[in-house]
Scaffold this active site. Structure first.
Site, PDB file in Angstrom:
ATOM      1  CG  ASN A  42      -1.900  -1.114   1.241  1.00 24.40           C
ATOM      2  OD1 ASN A  42      -2.123  -1.760   0.220  1.00 24.40           O
ATOM      3  ND2 ASN A  42      -2.490  -1.378   2.386  1.00 24.40           N
ATOM      4  CB  VAL A  43       1.496   3.847  -2.225  1.00 24.53           C
ATOM      5  CG1 VAL A  43       2.431   2.820  -2.817  1.00 24.53           C
ATOM      6  CG2 VAL A  43       0.223   3.975  -3.051  1.00 24.53           C
ATOM      7  CG  ASP A  44      -2.922   3.634   2.129  1.00 25.67           C
ATOM      8  OD1 ASP A  44      -2.072   3.200   2.942  1.00 25.67           O
ATOM      9  OD2 ASP A  44      -3.935   2.984   1.801  1.00 25.67           O
ATOM     10  CG  HIS A  59       5.216  -1.154  -4.383  1.00 26.50           C
ATOM     11  ND1 HIS A  59       4.085  -1.931  -4.328  1.00 26.50           N
ATOM     12  CD2 HIS A  59       6.156  -1.918  -4.977  1.00 26.50           C
ATOM     13  CE1 HIS A  59       4.333  -3.107  -4.872  1.00 26.50           C
ATOM     14  NE2 HIS A  59       5.578  -3.131  -5.261  1.00 26.50           N
ATOM     15  CB  CYS A  70      17.728  19.061  -1.345  1.00 25.49           C
ATOM     16  SG  CYS A  70      16.058  19.208  -0.659  1.00 25.49           S
ATOM     17  CB  CYS A  90      16.200  23.387  -2.009  1.00 22.06           C
ATOM     18  SG  CYS A  90      15.705  22.050  -3.122  1.00 22.06           S
ATOM     19  CB  THR A 128      -1.880  -9.510  -1.407  1.00 23.31           C
ATOM     20  OG1 THR A 128      -1.093  -9.398  -2.595  1.00 23.31           O
ATOM     21  CG2 THR A 128      -1.525 -10.782  -0.684  1.00 23.31           C
ATOM     22  CD  GLU A 155     -13.255 -15.080  -4.107  1.00 24.18           C
ATOM     23  OE1 GLU A 155     -13.136 -16.290  -4.400  1.00 24.18           O
ATOM     24  OE2 GLU A 155     -14.343 -14.570  -3.751  1.00 24.18           O
TER      25      GLU A 155
END
Length: 187
Positions: A42-44, A59, A70, A90, A128, A155
């Site tokens: 998960n990327v949250d 990920h 930077c 920057c 998953t 499933e």
């Protein structure tokens, strides 16, 4: 359009997303001393919001932006999206601190994941398809190292009956709620 989707729209999702009981259940297991590490695709950032302290984000994450100049990291909630692409203090361009198709999984995430699963006693594989590699191989490493592997999924997956010792069929939030409630009764 890419900046609009990857920054502005994802920021809206990240800023309003809340952990479900799947996330909260894992945090409860950590509080009980039964869980040490979460490895997630998960990327949250919701595992951290729920309370997990050692989260390996395979990920990366959309919850943080990284400066291309930077390497500074900034919480997505603190990024000004009125001007795209967003800029770091920057002057460098900010991008989500996650990997995109064709980019390599960070080596530290890969090594820490392999170490965590190789030393685990029990591994929960939750929500998953178990087909995306190399993360789908982590349960195999765990089992080959002597861990019991249990799936929580609506499933069966390619792991079911081959790598996993059992499948708790259902929605991650519902199953984790029942599981953690039962574990708390025992402890």
């Amino acid at each position: 359009k890419v900046w609009e989707i990857l920054i502005r729209e994802m920021k809206g999702i990240i800023d309003t997303a809340k952990p479900n009981y799947g996330h909260i259940g894992l945090a409860r297991l950590e509080e009980m001393g039964l869980l040490s590490t979460v490895i997630t695709q998960n990327v949250d950032g919701l595992h951290q919001v729920a309370g997990n302290t050692d989260v390996i984000e395979f990920h990366g994450t959309f919850a943080e932006q990284r400066c291309l100049a930077c390497d500074n990291r900034i919480s997505t909630s603190n990024v000004d999206v009125t001007i795209l692409p967003p800029r770091c203090e920057c002057g460098g361009i900010l991008r989500p601190d996650c990997i995109f198709f064709g980019e390599m999984i960070p080596q530290e995430a890969m090594m820490r994941s392999q170490e965590a699963v190789a030393t685990s006693k029990i591994m929960l594989v939750i929500g998953t398809s178990a087909v995306v590699q190399p993360s789908a191989y982590m349960p195999v490493i765990a089992r080959e190292s002597g861990a019991k592997v249990y799936e929580i999924n609506p499933e069966p997956t390619p792991l079911t009956g081959v790598t996993s010792h059992g499948l708790m069929k259902g929605n991650a939030g519902n199953v984790m709620k029942m599981l953690t409630d039962e574990v708390e009764k025992i402890l």
